[in-house]
Design a protein around this motif. Structure first.
Motif, mmCIF file in Angstrom:
data_model
loop_
_atom_site.group_PDB
_atom_site.id
_atom_site.type_symbol
_atom_site.label_atom_id
_atom_site.label_comp_id
_atom_site.label_asym_id
_atom_site.label_seq_id
_atom_site.Cartn_x
_atom_site.Cartn_y
_atom_site.Cartn_z
ATOM 1 N N THR A 111 -25.267 25.287 28.006
ATOM 2 C CA THR A 111 -25.011 24.097 27.194
ATOM 3 C C THR A 111 -25.781 24.201 25.893
ATOM 4 O O THR A 111 -26.986 24.470 25.904
ATOM 5 C CB THR A 111 -25.433 22.820 27.960
ATOM 6 N N ASP A 112 -25.072 24.006 24.804
ATOM 7 C CA ASP A 112 -25.701 24.016 23.482
ATOM 8 C C ASP A 112 -25.364 22.725 22.753
ATOM 9 O O ASP A 112 -24.210 22.290 22.758
ATOM 10 C CB ASP A 112 -25.187 25.183 22.635
ATOM 11 N N GLN A 113 -26.385 22.123 22.140
ATOM 12 C CA GLN A 113 -26.128 21.003 21.238
ATOM 13 C C GLN A 113 -25.931 21.622 19.862
ATOM 14 O O GLN A 113 -26.849 22.175 19.282
ATOM 15 C CB GLN A 113 -27.267 19.999 21.213
ATOM 16 N N THR A 114 -24.704 21.547 19.366
ATOM 17 C CA THR A 114 -24.371 22.245 18.126
ATOM 18 C C THR A 114 -24.410 21.338 16.900
ATOM 19 O O THR A 114 -24.257 21.824 15.789
ATOM 20 C CB THR A 114 -22.968 22.877 18.237
ATOM 21 N N GLN A 115 -24.603 20.051 17.136
ATOM 22 C CA GLN A 115 -24.653 19.109 16.014
ATOM 23 C C GLN A 115 -25.457 17.892 16.457
ATOM 24 O O GLN A 115 -25.368 17.460 17.608
ATOM 25 C CB GLN A 115 -23.223 18.708 15.642
ATOM 26 N N ASN A 116 -26.238 17.318 15.529
ATOM 27 C CA ASN A 116 -27.066 16.157 15.857
ATOM 28 C C ASN A 116 -26.387 14.825 15.561
ATOM 29 O O ASN A 116 -26.454 13.906 16.361
ATOM 30 C CB ASN A 116 -28.405 16.229 15.122
ATOM 31 N N ILE A 117 -25.793 14.675 14.398
ATOM 32 C CA ILE A 117 -25.168 13.400 14.019
ATOM 33 C C ILE A 117 -23.773 13.663 13.519
ATOM 34 O O ILE A 117 -23.605 14.286 12.482
ATOM 35 C CB ILE A 117 -25.989 12.682 12.921
ATOM 36 N N PRO A 118 -22.754 13.195 14.182
ATOM 37 C CA PRO A 118 -22.790 12.703 15.565
ATOM 38 C C PRO A 118 -23.069 13.865 16.502
ATOM 39 O O PRO A 118 -22.820 15.028 16.174
ATOM 40 C CB PRO A 118 -21.395 12.129 15.783
ATOM 41 N N ARG A 119 -23.585 13.545 17.671
ATOM 42 C CA ARG A 119 -23.966 14.592 18.619
ATOM 43 C C ARG A 119 -22.738 15.348 19.115
ATOM 44 O O ARG A 119 -21.708 14.754 19.392
ATOM 45 C CB ARG A 119 -24.731 13.988 19.786
ATOM 46 N N LYS A 120 -22.879 16.666 19.205
ATOM 47 C CA LYS A 120 -21.795 17.521 19.696
ATOM 48 C C LYS A 120 -22.397 18.556 20.634
ATOM 49 O O LYS A 120 -23.401 19.177 20.317
ATOM 50 C CB LYS A 120 -21.084 18.228 18.541
ATOM 51 N N PHE A 121 -21.760 18.690 21.817
ATOM 52 C CA PHE A 121 -22.221 19.639 22.821
ATOM 53 C C PHE A 121 -21.104 20.621 23.157
ATOM 54 O O PHE A 121 -19.941 20.238 23.220
ATOM 55 C CB PHE A 121 -22.643 18.911 24.109
ATOM 56 N N ASP A 122 -21.485 21.873 23.388
ATOM 57 C CA ASP A 122 -20.570 22.906 23.861
ATOM 58 C C ASP A 122 -21.064 23.358 25.233
ATOM 59 O O ASP A 122 -22.228 23.722 25.387
ATOM 60 C CB ASP A 122 -20.543 24.112 22.918
ATOM 61 N N HIS A 123 -20.164 23.297 26.225
ATOM 62 C CA HIS A 123 -20.478 23.748 27.585
ATOM 63 C C HIS A 123 -19.632 24.977 27.886
ATOM 64 O O HIS A 123 -18.422 24.965 27.681
ATOM 65 C CB HIS A 123 -20.151 22.661 28.613
ATOM 66 N N GLU A 124 -20.286 26.015 28.379
ATOM 67 C CA GLU A 124 -19.582 27.228 28.776
ATOM 68 C C GLU A 124 -19.917 27.522 30.235
ATOM 69 O O GLU A 124 -21.083 27.695 30.588
ATOM 70 C CB GLU A 124 -20.002 28.403 27.899
#
Length: 136
Positions: A111-124
């Protein structure tokens, strides 16, 4: 001068409301990786019905089996095996896959948080087949 100060506070307030009201985004991608020395043929099932085409995995290869996204920022790791209840597996040269693909603990999640505002997560999610997972 007082009007400019009030206007700056108002502008900052509106910007903060706009930025915090964004719900974010989450993307998912699921893979099966064959790290064994054998060819593997696999058909996944969900609720007893085939879930797509048969996968042909040569040694040291991987295949993306699903991809999706959500309009919510979901930081928690997904249940990677949620939509897989069983699999038909053939292994070249014989043998059987001992590792259960429908068991969530057999999947690796990154899991990576790729952006703070707005929050964006990528799950692999990755289900890996090793030589040690194949029994004769």
């Amino acid at each position: 001068m007082m009007q400019i100060c009030h206007m700056n506070r108002l502008t900052i307030g509106v910007l903060l409301i706009l930025l915090t009201s964004c719900s974010g985004e989450t993307s998912y991608e699921t893979f099966i990786r064959n790290n064994s020395d054998r060819d593997v043929k696999m058909l996944l099932y969900n609720n007893g019905a085939p879930r797509g085409d048969t996968l042909f995995l040569s040694p040291n290869s991987s295949e993306s089996i699903s991809r999706g996204s959500s309009n919510q920022a979901e930081e928690d790791e997904p249940d990677c095996a949620e939509r897989i209840d069983s699999a038909y597996v053939e292994i070249s040269g014989g043998g059987a896959l001992e590792k259960d693909i429908s068991e969530g603990s057999n999947w690796e999640v990154e899991t990576d948080q790729t952006q703070n505002i707005p929050r964006k997560f990528d799950h692999e999610c990755t289900f890996t087949i090793n030589d040690s997972d194949i029994i004769e």
